[in-house]
Design a protein around this motif. Sequence first.
Motif, PDB file in Angstrom:
ATOM      1  N   LEU A 273       0.708  -1.265   0.013  1.00 47.45           N
ATOM      2  CA  LEU A 273       0.162   0.209   0.071  1.00 47.45           C
ATOM      3  C   LEU A 273       0.848   1.003  -0.033  1.00 47.45           C
ATOM      4  O   LEU A 273       1.970   1.383   0.812  1.00 47.45           O
ATOM      5  CB  LEU A 273      -1.080  -0.049   1.260  1.00 47.45           C
TER       6      LEU A 273
ATOM      7  N   ARG B 128      -2.251   0.878  -4.578  1.00 43.60           N
ATOM      8  CA  ARG B 128      -2.209  -0.716  -3.867  1.00 43.60           C
ATOM      9  C   ARG B 128      -1.704  -1.568  -5.081  1.00 43.60           C
ATOM     10  O   ARG B 128      -1.805  -1.632  -6.307  1.00 43.60           O
ATOM     11  CB  ARG B 128      -3.649  -0.939  -3.761  1.00 43.60           C
TER      12      ARG B 128
ATOM     13  N   ASP C 253     -12.937  -0.689  -1.780  1.00 40.92           N
ATOM     14  CA  ASP C 253     -11.378  -0.611  -1.227  1.00 40.92           C
ATOM     15  C   ASP C 253     -11.257  -1.330   0.122  1.00 40.92           C
ATOM     16  O   ASP C 253     -10.373  -2.112   0.638  1.00 40.92           O
ATOM     17  CB  ASP C 253     -10.704   0.494  -1.239  1.00 40.92           C
TER      18      ASP C 253
END
Length: 250
Positions: A116, A161, A183
């Motif tokens: 991330l 991501r 998400d």
Amino acid sequence: MIDNKKIIVVMPAYNAAKTVEQTFKEIPFNIVDEVILVDDHSKDETFEVAKKLGIHTVIRHDINKGYGGNQKTCYDAALKNGADIVVMLHPDYQYTPLLLEAMIYPIARGLFPVMLGSRILGKGALRGGMPMYKYISNRFLTFFQNVMMGQKLAEYHTGYRAFSKEILERLPLHKNSDDFVFDNEMLGQIAYAGYEMGEVTCPTKYFDDASSINFKRSVQYGLGVLRVSLSFRLQRWGIAKFEIFEGIKK
């Protein structure tokens, strides 16, 4: 490729005609094999601009399917095209493509199956123009999610991501929402399956052409995040069952 792993960047696009070229041209094609852009029935020339840029695969939805619905198409197309590692990069230039190597290499080397790009790890969020109410809500929601899900992430709300193929193949992503809370449902599923998630510091930019949801949608999103976190904990305790976690084994 990295270690014979095919790298595909996916771009979930909506009204990104003004920014997609700048984003695309900064992608490091020395390691990225392919780019897939999915235009979620934009009102501008996103589809036409993407085609002129020579993006390998450009898909246009006949109707607007929402941010989550767009991602589902992106990941399905990436797997169909043989991806080993998939990076979601917004074509609005809010997240820099210059961090792609940092996102990809930890997955390629087997350190993490998920990476991330966190706006919160450094000081880039407020400096990059994140509204104060979004920053405060981000911190509160992330604290709540870490407690409920037993994680220690700096941020759950980044749109930058990267995933290994295993993540996308194993999780029931099509059970998730077609809206922005997709998400968070996806990260909830990843945590529920017991995967570790790595993070890198990511500068971000807020400007007129960068996509952002308004205050009303932000409140709806925040309530959705709380719901996902509570659902995760209730399912873990065996008190209730929720469709997005069905069939996921740790």
